[in-house]
Design an enzyme around this catalytic site. Structure first.
Site, PDB file in Angstrom:
ATOM      1  N   GLN A 184      -3.703   2.345   9.575  1.00 48.66           N
ATOM      2  CA  GLN A 184      -2.382   2.497   9.040  1.00 48.66           C
ATOM      3  C   GLN A 184      -1.697   3.530  10.055  1.00 48.66           C
ATOM      4  O   GLN A 184      -0.344   3.233  10.245  1.00 48.66           O
ATOM      5  CB  GLN A 184      -2.573   3.212   7.879  1.00 48.66           C
ATOM      6  N   ARG A 244      -7.304  -1.049  -7.428  1.00 41.88           N
ATOM      7  CA  ARG A 244      -7.507   0.165  -6.706  1.00 41.88           C
ATOM      8  C   ARG A 244      -7.612   1.530  -7.634  1.00 41.88           C
ATOM      9  O   ARG A 244      -6.475   1.765  -8.182  1.00 41.88           O
ATOM     10  CB  ARG A 244      -6.354   0.363  -5.398  1.00 41.88           C
ATOM     11  N   ASN A 258      -6.565  11.866  -0.448  1.00 39.71           N
ATOM     12  CA  ASN A 258      -5.873  10.911   0.451  1.00 39.71           C
ATOM     13  C   ASN A 258      -6.880   9.895   1.330  1.00 39.71           C
ATOM     14  O   ASN A 258      -7.989  10.059   1.198  1.00 39.71           O
ATOM     15  CB  ASN A 258      -5.035  11.907   1.391  1.00 39.71           C
ATOM     16  N   LYS A 259      -6.295   9.291   2.346  1.00 38.71           N
ATOM     17  CA  LYS A 259      -6.965   8.521   3.307  1.00 38.71           C
ATOM     18  C   LYS A 259      -8.082   9.009   3.693  1.00 38.71           C
ATOM     19  O   LYS A 259      -7.975  10.421   4.088  1.00 38.71           O
ATOM     20  CB  LYS A 259      -6.047   7.861   4.227  1.00 38.71           C
ATOM     21  N   ARG A 284       0.888  -1.175   0.117  1.00 41.76           N
ATOM     22  CA  ARG A 284       0.013  -0.182  -0.031  1.00 41.76           C
ATOM     23  C   ARG A 284       1.048   1.171  -0.093  1.00 41.76           C
ATOM     24  O   ARG A 284       1.992   1.261   0.257  1.00 41.76           O
ATOM     25  CB  ARG A 284      -0.977   0.025   0.991  1.00 41.76           C
ATOM     26  N   GLY A 285       0.051   2.283  -0.168  1.00 47.45           N
ATOM     27  CA  GLY A 285       0.796   3.618  -0.457  1.00 47.45           C
ATOM     28  C   GLY A 285       0.984   3.689  -2.052  1.00 47.45           C
ATOM     29  O   GLY A 285       1.619   3.036  -2.572  1.00 47.45           O
ATOM     30  N   ASP A 309      -2.856  10.644  -2.621  1.00 49.91           N
ATOM     31  CA  ASP A 309      -2.953   9.402  -3.723  1.00 49.91           C
ATOM     32  C   ASP A 309      -3.181   9.810  -5.051  1.00 49.91           C
ATOM     33  O   ASP A 309      -2.960   9.091  -6.089  1.00 49.91           O
ATOM     34  CB  ASP A 309      -3.739   8.594  -3.013  1.00 49.91           C
TER      35      ASP A 309
END
Length: 367
Positions: free
Chosen positions: A215, A102, A266-267, A49-50, A256
């Site tokens: 996370q 994703r 982003n998250k 991830r990332g 992202d």
């Protein structure tokens, strides 16, 4: 595992290994990704991830699939137009397949298209010379390594550029994980914290736990502790209090996908932190490698937001379900921070400020 051993995507002896981040912090296990299906699964379930790390893994995954496909079909030395054409179609299919794992993180599609484009370019630049599938495979292997090296170099530049905005002893809030675990190097938003630790800056970091996948709790606190950084874990809904108490001097987050107007996905929860920072007069810095900037997406409203299984909210990390069976859930993986809440965007090429519709064009070389 020592800090220098944290390499989330590792390519050794023609094999791809990833650090399974779903098992951190209890276990730091690597496992081999043998094919495109393994990689799709690893990306989907967040074993890797990332945004930058996903891009690096995708590059190697595309190479491995092309190499093995050519070998299994006995076409390594084939150079006739029909075989080459079929081989390129298979590479394009693999690109589309991996992209479906994703949709929000642009580094994934950026890397897969870079790989597919490299394959097409080899054929187009042949100039009538005979090329083989093996030639294309070699070019893909070289390109995958280029993607990894470029991200490693980018991380160091992000660290230096980000550190120029911070002062020793600052209290810093983070959200999600944008560090070594998410990249091929120091990280993005966490990069200046690691570099600052090496230089004796003495930052005091508060890490949001980052629900529902935790996370911040599982990854950021683990990574920063490995680096020796003073880190305090807080629940997401404590961010306002620590800001009000004067414990936070700056917020650093990753990204992202950034749209052409400076809106950044982003998250989930990032936009709430940005709004709070604005209210309390705290600078909010978004760290965005240029590979994450999508100039073909006009605004944040045009970014596709991934939605995940609702069980992640109430079952994934619990011994017993923490909600009644059959409850309705809504579980978007990302939100979009409006550009007006972003104090500055940190890239490997430099720090840019509003108006982002102008400064992003300049840094991306667009007219």
């Amino acid at each position: 595992m020592a800090i220098e051993d944290i390499i989330p995507v590792r390519f050794q002896d023609e094999k791809l290994y990833i650090l399974d981040q779903t098992k951190l912090p209890e276990h730091d296990d690597f496992y081999e990704v043998k094919n495109a299906e393994d990689l799709w699964d690893a990306i989907k379930r967040l074993a890797v991830r990332g945004a930058p790390a996903i891009g690096v893994a995708a590059g190697y995954g595309m190479y491995i699939h092309a190499r093995d496909y050519a070998c299994e079909h006995g076409i390594e030395d084939a150079g006739d137009p029909d075989t080459i054409g079929t081989f390129l179609e298979e590479i394009d299919r693999t690109r589309d397949y991996l992209d479906s794992s994703r949709p929000t993180a642009v580094n994934l599609s950026w890397a897969t298209e870079l790989m597919a484009g490299t394959a097409r370019q080899i054929r187009e630049s042949a100039g009538g010379k005979n090329i083989t599938c093996a030639d294309i495979v070699k070019a893909l292997g070289d390109k995958a390594e280029d993607i990894r090296k470029a991200d490693y170099d980018s991380c160091y530049s992000l660290a230096e550029n980000g550190l120029s905005l911070l002062k020793p002893g600052m209290g810093i809030l983070t959200h999600c994980n944008a560090g070594i675990l998410a990249t091929a190097g120091y990280g993005t938003a966490l990069a200046p914290l690691h570099l600052g630790q090496e230089r004796g800056y003495g930052f005091k970091v508060f890490a949001d736990e980052t629900r529902p996948l935790l996370q911040g709790a599982r990854l950021t606190s683990w990574e920063l502790m490995k680096s020796g950084v003073d880190v305090t874990l807080i629940c997401d809904n404590m961010a306002s209090l620590v800001m009000k108490k004067g414990l936070i001097d700056a917020v650093v987050v990753g990204c992202d996908r950034m749209a052409a107007n400076g809106d950044g996905a982003n998250k989930i929860g990032t936009s709430a932190v940005a709004i709070l920072a604005k209210e309390y007069g705290i600078p909010f810095y978004m760290f965005v490698p240029t590979s994450t900037i999508d100039m073909d997406t006009p605004t944040g409203d045009d970014i596709v937001i991934e939605e995940r299984e609702g069980s992640e909210i109430y079952r994934m990390w619990y011994e017993h379900p923490m909600a009644p069976e059959g409850v309705k859930t809504f579980n978007p993986a990302f939100d979009v921070t409006d550009h007006r809440y972003i104090t500055a965007v940190v890239t490997e090429k430099g720090v840019i400020r509003p108006p982002y519709d102008v400064s992003l064009k300049e840094i991306m070389g667009r007219k």
